[in-house]
Write an enzyme that holds these catalytic residues in place. Sequence first.
Site, PDB file in Angstrom:
ATOM      1  N   HIS A 194      36.722  46.350  44.818  1.00 52.20           N
ATOM      2  CA  HIS A 194      37.637  47.155  44.002  1.00 52.20           C
ATOM      3  C   HIS A 194      37.566  48.626  44.371  1.00 52.20           C
ATOM      4  O   HIS A 194      36.565  49.100  44.903  1.00 52.20           O
ATOM      5  CB  HIS A 194      37.273  47.012  42.520  1.00 52.20           C
ATOM      6  CG  HIS A 194      37.948  45.873  41.833  1.00 52.20           C
ATOM      7  ND1 HIS A 194      38.614  46.018  40.643  1.00 52.20           N
ATOM      8  CD2 HIS A 194      38.058  44.566  42.167  1.00 52.20           C
ATOM      9  CE1 HIS A 194      39.108  44.849  40.264  1.00 52.20           C
ATOM     10  NE2 HIS A 194      38.779  43.954  41.179  1.00 52.20           N
ATOM     11  N   GLU A 203      45.623  43.523  43.687  1.00 57.23           N
ATOM     12  CA  GLU A 203      46.126  44.026  42.414  1.00 57.23           C
ATOM     13  C   GLU A 203      46.563  45.481  42.582  1.00 57.23           C
ATOM     14  O   GLU A 203      45.949  46.242  43.327  1.00 57.23           O
ATOM     15  CB  GLU A 203      45.039  43.967  41.324  1.00 57.23           C
ATOM     16  CG  GLU A 203      44.426  42.612  41.098  1.00 57.23           C
ATOM     17  CD  GLU A 203      43.101  42.462  41.837  1.00 57.23           C
ATOM     18  OE1 GLU A 203      42.526  43.485  42.301  1.00 57.23           O
ATOM     19  OE2 GLU A 203      42.651  41.320  41.972  1.00 57.23           O
TER      20      GLU A 203
END
Length: 320
Positions: A38, A107
């Site tokens: 991330h 994402e």
Amino acid sequence: MAEIGYTLLCEQAPPRQLVDDAVTAERIGFGFAVISDHYFPWLEEMGHSPYAWSVLGAVAQATERIPLMTFVTCPIMRYHPAVVAQKAATMGVLSGGRFTLGLGSGENLNEHVVGLGWPAVSARHEMFREAVEIIKDLFEGGYRSYRGAYFDLESAKLYDRPDQPVPIAIAASGERSVNLAVEYGDALVCADPDGDLVRRYRSIGGEGRPVYGQVALCYDRDRDAAVERAHRLWRWSVTGWKVMSELPAPVNFAAATTTVRPEDVARQVPCGPDVDAVVAAVQRYVDAGFTHVALLQIGHAEHQREFFDWAEKELLPALR
């Protein structure tokens, strides 16, 4: 029972702790370790997000036997696929062949930072296919070029590669991505214990390949404390994938989950010291045909230490 792994969750731990946690996971008998990749945490309360690939390099040197895997890396925006191929090949060498490259279409939360916008889902799927083709091509060695609708590659070559190409696991949530996993991948990653998805994967060419899932839990001797912590750090997960892939920042996840109650999270996440609840959650994946299940303990450093002690003495023996 499936092979049981441990999740190194970058969104809730600083880099040195992640390395130490990987060493502990290997020592107490976890069968593999996965790491999230991330740029942001889901919520500000989670508090961390170090660069997963730096952590992986350190983990490869600090451990000896435990297989390692990204869970998962998005190769379509924040990283060019040529760079993903290079660092995955390097990890294959550093780990002595213990590394699997987990790939997914990403994402908005993590990919928007490069300022290119967030494409529609159909475009993301097309970009993902091109990216995987480039990565697999580079893994084969030699100079490679590529001309695609989204990506170009100009006379690239990986000079440091492991003896065997790094295995690729592809995250899938529907028919299109399952087809891609069969065509280009060596393993499948699924977020939910979806037996129909696994059966389709097996029926069209994935027979005999690993299938990876993940079970989030919140161990604490005090169940009420576990429920509170799971709600505070994990409430974003109840929004579902169609929301999770689209929101751009932790503040948006906070806004989207203002009506989520502690009991809503506790219905999805085993909370407290109940071994049987975790075994039952893992069993749902086993029944659906999964071969590998990574456990994810929700909580910061002190909660990981408590979890390891419990896992070594009670949980892992029960799962075996």
